[in-house]
Each structure stands twice: as C-alpha cells, then as structure tokens.
Design a protein around this motif. Structure first.
Motif, PDB file in Angstrom:
ATOM      1  N   VAL A   1      -0.089  24.036 -48.172  1.00  0.00           N
ATOM      2  CA  VAL A   1       0.182  24.744 -49.419  1.00  0.00           C
ATOM      3  C   VAL A   1       1.675  25.064 -49.474  1.00  0.00           C
ATOM      4  N   CYS A   2       2.350  24.511 -50.461  1.00  0.00           N
ATOM      5  CA  CYS A   2       3.784  24.723 -50.628  1.00  0.00           C
ATOM      6  C   CYS A   2       3.979  25.894 -51.574  1.00  0.00           C
ATOM      7  N   VAL A   3       4.377  27.016 -51.042  1.00  0.00           N
ATOM      8  CA  VAL A   3       4.495  28.221 -51.859  1.00  0.00           C
ATOM      9  C   VAL A   3       5.933  28.387 -52.326  1.00  0.00           C
ATOM     10  N   GLY A   4       6.083  29.100 -53.405  1.00  0.00           N
ATOM     11  CA  GLY A   4       7.400  29.308 -53.994  1.00  0.00           C
ATOM     12  C   GLY A   4       7.313  29.160 -55.497  1.00  0.00           C
ATOM     13  N   GLY A   5       8.105  29.931 -56.197  1.00  0.00           N
ATOM     14  CA  GLY A   5       8.166  29.816 -57.649  1.00  0.00           C
ATOM     15  C   GLY A   5       6.988  30.421 -58.377  1.00  0.00           C
ATOM     16  N   SER A   6       6.276  31.365 -57.751  1.00  0.00           N
ATOM     17  CA  SER A   6       5.073  31.920 -58.370  1.00  0.00           C
ATOM     18  C   SER A   6       5.402  32.902 -59.486  1.00  0.00           C
ATOM     19  N   ALA A   7       4.439  33.067 -60.385  1.00  0.00           N
ATOM     20  CA  ALA A   7       4.558  34.050 -61.465  1.00  0.00           C
ATOM     21  C   ALA A   7       3.922  35.369 -61.090  1.00  0.00           C
TER      22      ALA A   7
ATOM     23  N   ASP B   1       3.505  38.911 -67.517  1.00  0.00           N
ATOM     24  CA  ASP B   1       2.601  40.035 -67.215  1.00  0.00           C
ATOM     25  C   ASP B   1       2.481  40.136 -65.695  1.00  0.00           C
ATOM     26  N   PRO B   2       3.447  40.771 -65.044  1.00  0.00           N
ATOM     27  CA  PRO B   2       3.491  40.773 -63.582  1.00  0.00           C
ATOM     28  C   PRO B   2       2.323  41.490 -62.920  1.00  0.00           C
ATOM     29  N   LEU B   3       1.656  42.379 -63.641  1.00  0.00           N
ATOM     30  CA  LEU B   3       0.532  43.112 -63.054  1.00  0.00           C
ATOM     31  C   LEU B   3      -0.760  42.297 -63.091  1.00  0.00           C
ATOM     32  N   ARG B   4      -0.868  41.386 -64.049  1.00  0.00           N
ATOM     33  CA  ARG B   4      -2.115  40.632 -64.223  1.00  0.00           C
ATOM     34  C   ARG B   4      -2.037  39.205 -63.693  1.00  0.00           C
ATOM     35  N   ALA B   5      -0.842  38.647 -63.593  1.00  0.00           N
ATOM     36  CA  ALA B   5      -0.697  37.257 -63.159  1.00  0.00           C
ATOM     37  C   ALA B   5      -1.274  37.063 -61.759  1.00  0.00           C
ATOM     38  N   ASP B   6      -1.951  35.940 -61.546  1.00  0.00           N
ATOM     39  CA  ASP B   6      -2.535  35.698 -60.227  1.00  0.00           C
ATOM     40  C   ASP B   6      -2.472  34.221 -59.850  1.00  0.00           C
ATOM     41  N   THR B   7      -3.021  33.900 -58.691  1.00  0.00           N
ATOM     42  CA  THR B   7      -2.894  32.555 -58.102  1.00  0.00           C
ATOM     43  C   THR B   7      -4.223  31.803 -58.051  1.00  0.00           C
ATOM     44  N   GLU B   8      -5.179  32.182 -58.883  1.00  0.00           N
ATOM     45  CA  GLU B   8      -6.497  31.556 -58.796  1.00  0.00           C
ATOM     46  C   GLU B   8      -6.434  30.057 -59.073  1.00  0.00           C
ATOM     47  N   GLY B   9      -5.563  29.634 -59.995  1.00  0.00           N
ATOM     48  CA  GLY B   9      -5.469  28.209 -60.288  1.00  0.00           C
ATOM     49  C   GLY B   9      -5.118  27.386 -59.065  1.00  0.00           C
ATOM     50  N   THR B  10      -4.212  27.907 -58.230  1.00  0.00           N
ATOM     51  CA  THR B  10      -3.864  27.217 -56.984  1.00  0.00           C
ATOM     52  C   THR B  10      -5.081  27.123 -56.069  1.00  0.00           C
TER      53      THR B  10
ATOM     54  N   PHE C   1      11.233  40.120 -55.580  1.00  0.00           N
ATOM     55  CA  PHE C   1      10.875  39.072 -56.527  1.00  0.00           C
ATOM     56  C   PHE C   1      10.142  39.579 -57.769  1.00  0.00           C
ATOM     57  N   GLY C   2       9.605  40.802 -57.706  1.00  0.00           N
ATOM     58  CA  GLY C   2       8.893  41.344 -58.867  1.00  0.00           C
ATOM     59  C   GLY C   2       9.722  41.356 -60.139  1.00  0.00           C
ATOM     60  N   PRO C   3      10.968  41.819 -60.088  1.00  0.00           N
ATOM     61  CA  PRO C   3      11.772  41.842 -61.316  1.00  0.00           C
ATOM     62  C   PRO C   3      11.991  40.460 -61.921  1.00  0.00           C
ATOM     63  N   GLN C   4      12.032  39.423 -61.097  1.00  0.00           N
ATOM     64  CA  GLN C   4      12.198  38.063 -61.612  1.00  0.00           C
ATOM     65  C   GLN C   4      10.979  37.620 -62.413  1.00  0.00           C
ATOM     66  N   LYS C   5       9.858  38.300 -62.199  1.00  0.00           N
ATOM     67  CA  LYS C   5       8.603  37.938 -62.852  1.00  0.00           C
ATOM     68  C   LYS C   5       8.250  38.901 -63.980  1.00  0.00           C
ATOM     69  N   GLY C   6       9.233  39.721 -64.364  1.00  0.00           N
ATOM     70  CA  GLY C   6       9.036  40.628 -65.483  1.00  0.00           C
ATOM     71  C   GLY C   6       8.656  42.043 -65.112  1.00  0.00           C
ATOM     72  N   ALA C   7       8.667  42.392 -63.834  1.00  0.00           N
ATOM     73  CA  ALA C   7       8.256  43.728 -63.399  1.00  0.00           C
ATOM     74  C   ALA C   7       9.396  44.732 -63.553  1.00  0.00           C
ATOM     75  N   GLY C   8       9.139  45.812 -64.274  1.00  0.00           N
ATOM     76  CA  GLY C   8      10.072  46.924 -64.348  1.00  0.00           C
ATOM     77  C   GLY C   8       9.919  47.818 -63.131  1.00  0.00           C
ATOM     78  N   PRO C   9      10.731  48.863 -63.018  1.00  0.00           N
ATOM     79  CA  PRO C   9      10.660  49.755 -61.841  1.00  0.00           C
ATOM     80  C   PRO C   9       9.272  50.322 -61.585  1.00  0.00           C
ATOM     81  N   ALA C  10       8.587  50.765 -62.636  1.00  0.00           N
ATOM     82  CA  ALA C  10       7.238  51.318 -62.444  1.00  0.00           C
ATOM     83  C   ALA C  10       6.265  50.228 -61.990  1.00  0.00           C
ATOM     84  N   ASP C  11       6.409  49.028 -62.542  1.00  0.00           N
ATOM     85  CA  ASP C  11       5.557  47.912 -62.129  1.00  0.00           C
ATOM     86  C   ASP C  11       5.782  47.566 -60.663  1.00  0.00           C
ATOM     87  N   VAL C  12       7.052  47.551 -60.249  1.00  0.00           N
ATOM     88  CA  VAL C  12       7.368  47.229 -58.858  1.00  0.00           C
ATOM     89  C   VAL C  12       6.712  48.225 -57.921  1.00  0.00           C
ATOM     90  N   ARG C  13       6.769  49.508 -58.266  1.00  0.00           N
ATOM     91  CA  ARG C  13       6.135  50.534 -57.417  1.00  0.00           C
ATOM     92  C   ARG C  13       4.622  50.324 -57.352  1.00  0.00           C
TER      93      ARG C  13
END
Length: 375
Positions: free
Chosen positions: A131-137, A105-114, A208-220
C-alpha cells in the motif's frame, strides 16, 4: 558517456516518465552518442503505482469505489500476473485531488475506498499487498481502509462510528471478529513518503490537517481522535503506534495498518528504487540527473532527490537535480551527496506558463547541464 535520469514527477505538469523523456532529450542534444538509462521514480505517494508497474508489469485493475467523501470514483491498482501480490496507491481512491477544494471536509473524509481496492485484490488471490500511502484527503487513522477489511470501530453503546477522523474521539472498542481469514493471511507492506509520528506537534493532524482543509478547532478534534484510536489499539492489541516514525503518513493510515494488520512500513523511495532497479542502473554511470517540481530543505526528508543523491554518492557518481523551483539552503542535500541543483525556469513566468512549458524547459536545463560536464 552513460547518464541515468531518475526524477520524481513534476506535480501538475509532468509524470516521472515524462520527466525522464524530457531529460533524455536534453542529454542527447548535448551528447548525441550518450547512453541514457530512464528510471522514473516516486516516493511512495502519487505516481508510485505507475513507476512500479512500468518496471514489473502486471495487470491494471479498475474498480468503482467511494472517494474520500463517499462520491463514486473509478480507481485502479496493480495485480501481479499470477495474482499473488498487488500494489495499491492510496491516492487513487482516497487522494486529496479527488475532492473539490470547495467541498473539503477534513472531519468526514476517510480511506474506505482504498480498503475496497485492497479487499478486491485479496478476493482475486493476492496474499501480499503493498500500500503506497501519501496524498490522502483524510485524517482517519486508516479506519476507513480497515472498515472495508471487516474491522468495526464502536462507540460506548456498541454502535459503529460514522466515517472520518472527526468521530474517533468517541471510540470505545474495536471489533475484529468479522475480519476474513484471507485478510488475516495477507502480508501488508506500506511505502511511506514521510516520517511523521501519528500524534503530537509533528503528527498527522497538526502537520497535514490544514492542507486538507482543517482549521485550528478541526485539528484539535482530529488530534483527540487519533490519540483515542492509538490508546484503544494499544489497550486491545498491545501495540503502541502513537510516536512511531511514519505512523502519521496519510492521515495516520500507516499507524492504523501497523497496529491492526501487523504491516511493515518502509521508506517509499527505498522500496521504489529497489523495485525499478535504480541501484543496478547506476552501474558504470558517469552522471545522474534527478529532480522534482520544487526543491527545498524538505526534499532531504525521504524524498526522491535525497535518495537518488545518496545512492549516487555511495558510488562516487556526480548527481544534479533539476526543479521548477529551487529554494536554498540545500545544505542537507549537499551533505547527502547532491552535487548541484538548478531551476529549469528561463525567466519570470506565471505558474501556468511554467507548467505548460515544463517538458521543454526541463530538456533545455538537462542539455545545459551536460554541456557543462562535457565542455
């Protein structure tokens, strides 16, 4: 003969430490009396915590936090023996592998746990946090992380925005009044594994959005949200992170931290290399072996093999990369100092078969490399 083995992890099959062990096995088969220095490496993404922890020590703290979609996960971070500093790996709490591919769910996923991991480290006394960043959802611009530290992201009506990058286009104002003094007094460093800017065709959403499940509309939609976040932060703080190199790392988390926390970003490979003592380990070396799962032209862009090759070349030491797959051209890597690159594959195999046999294949490739050097 002195040989330094300094690989990245072979994702899905070998940790960096396991890759070191396999390489050492191969080296000693070819040259039984060789001195082998194991230096597991990482680029600031997944695996960095283990590399730094093995080199520097400290206590591993485990904490139950919300994952990228809010589901409970048990994550870990490293706290120094005197509790003055901490190392947090974003992938541990907010990484893409924590989400079932069927539930991306690329629109809802967030980094609060970090952010919860960071907050816990600060509560325990840490005033320096890496903070070692990389590999986020997520592609939330780090807003989840910052929310966990007391920052509020408000819409025009003064209500807090829902989690995730999908809501950021509605951002009207950022409220810092609830950020604790302890957070304000903390130094934040970021280990980045990419150099992408926050926005634009090479930015966090587009690349990186498409790698996380984002389609074209999501990326925009995500792009609009990141632009809005950067605009509001620039307006309120006077810090423009739109096009800063590395600001797009981890779905823009780096950009959000640079602006709000006055963080300092560093290339992850350089930071890890210093932390684990790689430059010193190369003193007097006759050969350096490095490697990763897949070696291609992108490996020259801030990844482990490129940094190890550069350090070795500066010292006049030959350096050979071993990888599950080697995809030419590797011209840039050769220009950086890489002597040669070899695949560990011993013939046609499925990915599953390669993964299951990676340690043995890597040891064999290291042995053959050393036999060539000593033959």
């Amino acid at each position: 003969m002195r040989v330094v083995v300094a690989p990245d992890s072979f994702k899905g099959s070998l940790t960096a430490a396991a890759a070191c062990a396999a390489m050492e096995t191969g080296v000693l088969r070819a040259v039984p009396g060789a001195e082998v220095a194991r230096v597991p490496m990482a680029d600031g993404g997944e695996g960095t915590l283990d590399c730094i922890g093995a080199a520097t020590g400290g206590a591993e703290i485990r904490l139950d936090v919300g994952g990228p979609l809010g589901d409970p996960v048990t994550a870990r971070y490293l706290l120094a023996a005197d509790a003055s500093s901490a190392v947090v790996e974003l992938a541990a709490a907010s990484g893409l592998p924590l989400v079932d591919p069927a539930r991306l769910d690329p629109l809802r996923a967030d980094t609060e746990g970090t952010g919860r991991l960071i907050a816990d480290a600060i509560r325990r006394g840490a005033r320096s946090v890496l903070v070692c960043v990389g590999g986020s959802a997520s592609t939330d611009g780090g807003t989840g992380l910052l929310r966990a530290l007391g920052v509020r992201f408000l819409d025009a009506a003064g209500a807090e925005l829902p989690p995730g990058g999908g809501s950021l286009a509605g951002l009207a104002r950022v409220d810092f009044t609830r950020v604790p003094a302890e957070v304000r007094a903390t130094r934040f460093d970021i280990a980045c594994d990419v150099t992408n800017p926050l926005i634009g065709p090479q930015g966090a959403a587009a690349v990186f959005g498409p790698q996380k499940g984002a389609g074209p509309a999501d990326v925009r939609r995500l792009e609009r949200g990141l632009v809005r976040l950067a605009d509001v932060l620039a307006d309120q703080l006077g810090i423009a992170v739109h096009h800063l190199p590395g600001a797009g790392a981890a779905g823009g988390t780096c950009g959000g931290m640079l602006a709000v926390l006055d963080a300092t970003a560093q290339p992850g490979c350089e930071l890890v290399a210093r932390s684990v003592g790689l430059p010193d380990a190369m003193t007097g070396a006759d050969l350096v072996l490095t490697g990763e799962g897949r070696l291609d032209r992108q490996s020259a862009d801030g990844k482990v093999v490129s940094h190890v090759a550069r350090l070795a070349a500066e010292r006049g030491i030959p350096v050979v990369a071993l990888a599950g797959q080697v995809v030419p051209p590797l011209t840039t890597l050769y220009d950086l100092g890489l002597t040669a690159a070899f695949s560990i594959a011993d013939g046609p195999r499925t990915l599953e078969a390669m993964t299951g046999s990676a340690a043995g294949l890597l040891a064999h490739a290291a042995e053959q490399t050393l036999r060539l050097r000593t033959g």
